[in-house]
Scaffold this motif. Structure first.
Motif, mmCIF file in Angstrom:
data_model
loop_
_atom_site.group_PDB
_atom_site.id
_atom_site.type_symbol
_atom_site.label_atom_id
_atom_site.label_comp_id
_atom_site.label_asym_id
_atom_site.label_seq_id
_atom_site.Cartn_x
_atom_site.Cartn_y
_atom_site.Cartn_z
ATOM 1 N N SER A 79 120.761 -22.249 97.609
ATOM 2 C CA SER A 79 121.360 -21.726 96.454
ATOM 3 C C SER A 79 122.135 -22.216 95.588
ATOM 4 N N TRP A 80 123.278 -23.115 96.187
ATOM 5 C CA TRP A 80 124.104 -23.650 95.380
ATOM 6 C C TRP A 80 123.463 -24.943 94.791
ATOM 7 N N GLN A 81 122.504 -25.661 95.432
ATOM 8 C CA GLN A 81 121.707 -26.434 94.879
ATOM 9 C C GLN A 81 121.087 -26.458 93.725
ATOM 10 N N PHE A 82 120.496 -24.921 93.657
ATOM 11 C CA PHE A 82 119.721 -24.655 92.428
ATOM 12 C C PHE A 82 120.590 -24.256 91.482
ATOM 13 N N TYR A 83 121.848 -23.652 91.513
ATOM 14 C CA TYR A 83 122.879 -23.219 90.329
ATOM 15 C C TYR A 83 123.416 -24.904 89.950
ATOM 16 N N SER A 88 123.574 -28.609 85.432
ATOM 17 C CA SER A 88 123.905 -29.998 85.233
ATOM 18 C C SER A 88 122.562 -30.565 84.293
ATOM 19 N N ILE A 89 121.313 -30.036 84.598
ATOM 20 C CA ILE A 89 120.187 -30.426 83.833
ATOM 21 C C ILE A 89 120.032 -29.555 82.446
ATOM 22 N N SER A 119 114.400 -25.993 87.636
ATOM 23 C CA SER A 119 115.179 -25.867 88.982
ATOM 24 C C SER A 119 114.812 -24.452 89.762
ATOM 25 N N LEU A 120 114.425 -23.543 89.327
ATOM 26 C CA LEU A 120 113.966 -22.269 89.698
ATOM 27 C C LEU A 120 112.632 -22.571 90.824
ATOM 28 N N ILE A 121 111.769 -23.456 90.063
ATOM 29 C CA ILE A 121 110.648 -23.625 91.009
ATOM 30 C C ILE A 121 111.060 -24.421 92.435
ATOM 31 N N SER A 122 111.989 -25.280 92.246
ATOM 32 C CA SER A 122 112.536 -25.902 93.271
ATOM 33 C C SER A 122 113.150 -25.111 94.395
ATOM 34 N N LEU A 123 113.902 -23.977 93.720
ATOM 35 C CA LEU A 123 114.347 -23.129 94.588
ATOM 36 C C LEU A 123 113.477 -22.328 95.408
#
Length: 281
Positions: A79-83, A88-89, A119-123
């Motif tokens: 969850s943090w990685q997504f945020y 950042s991007i 980033s949501l797709i990665s999440l």
């Protein structure tokens, strides 16, 4: 009613086509040239999880005392990685797409939105990994998993609102990137991502201040969202949230109000300045 729907479709059709194109392009370029490609969207949080688990759970003995703690930790990191990735991007998205914005006319907000959707797709991919991990750890799912879409929507709102603000400021001040790197680290350690919230609540050295500090932490909408995801997906009994720590309705809605306010502020600041982006860049 049909006429209204048709007008909305005609108005936003072009924006939707551009958004889909940018999302596909950004996601392909993100892993272009790497041997593992899209697999990095899974491997990166998994490797971070392994490091965090060994250091904090094994050596420093940070745990909530339950068998599901590894899943709790992995879900928090994902969850943090997504945020962190989305902000950042998104922060650099307008400047990185400056040439495109000067050549083709389309709503500027689409550039920021496409960065956060990537980033949501990665999440989503990471969530499937966490789900498989949860099955192997015998997590007992409850009806609360039905609330997860609301939690992820709130998390995306937080990321989008922050990205819109940062992207606007970055156009004018490049130092924002370095400042945000520091602030994101402070934010990461100030909320219960790598350590369980129970360590704050039950900390004897804090005395009666432990539960109060935990409530203050959960006033942060990011901490509230991460805890809600863990609570609803993994362990309702062992993952406290703002909804279980207090019965005060005013305190309960503060994180939600802050999340909505952040999005409104981000949209307002972005719309107020986006016409000047091409001139400044």
């Amino acid at each position: 009613m049909k006429a209204l729907v048709k007008r909305i479709q005609e108005r936003y059709h072009y924006a939707w086509v551009v958004l889909k194109g940018l999302v596909k392009t950004d996601f392909k370029l993100r892993y272009q040239g790497s041997m593992l490609g899209i697999a990095w969207s899974v491997l990166q949080p998994l490797m971070l999880f392994c490091v965090m688990y060994v250091v904090f759970a094994k050596f420093l003995r940070m745990s909530d005392g339950t068998p599901t703690y590894p899943v709790v930790l992995l879900m928090g990191i994902s969850s943090w990685q997504f945020y962190n990735e989305a902000t950042s991007i998104g922060l650099r998205s307008i400047v990185d797409r400056g040439d495109l914005l000067r050549k083709i006319h389309f709503p500027n907000y689409i550039v920021v939105a496409s960065a956060t959707i990537g980033s949501l797709i990665s999440l989503g991919i990471n969530f499937l990994v966490v789900f498989v991990f949860a099955l192997f750890n015998h997590v007992h799912f409850t009806w609360r998993v039905l609330l997860l879409p609301l939690n992820f929507i709130e998390l995306y709102i937080l990321a989008l609102g922050t990205a819109l603000l940062l992207a606007t400021m970055y156009v004018y001040f490049r130092d924002v990137s370095h400042i945000w790197d520091v602030l994101s680290q402070v934010l990461f350690y100030s909320i219960p991502v790598i350590y369980p919230l129970s360590m704050v609540i039950d900390n004897t050295s804090l005395g009666s201040w432990g539960p109060k500090i935990a409530k203050v932490q959960l006033m942060n909408p990011i901490a509230q969202t991460v805890q809600d995801i863990r609570h609803n997906f993994i362990a309702p009994e062992t993952q406290p949230t703002i909804w279980t720590l207090t019965s005060n309705p005013f305190l309960r809605v503060i994180p939600l109000v802050l999340a909505a306010a952040l999005l409104v502020l981000g949209v307002y600041v972005f719309r107020r300045n986006n016409r000047k982006f091409a001139e400044v860049m």
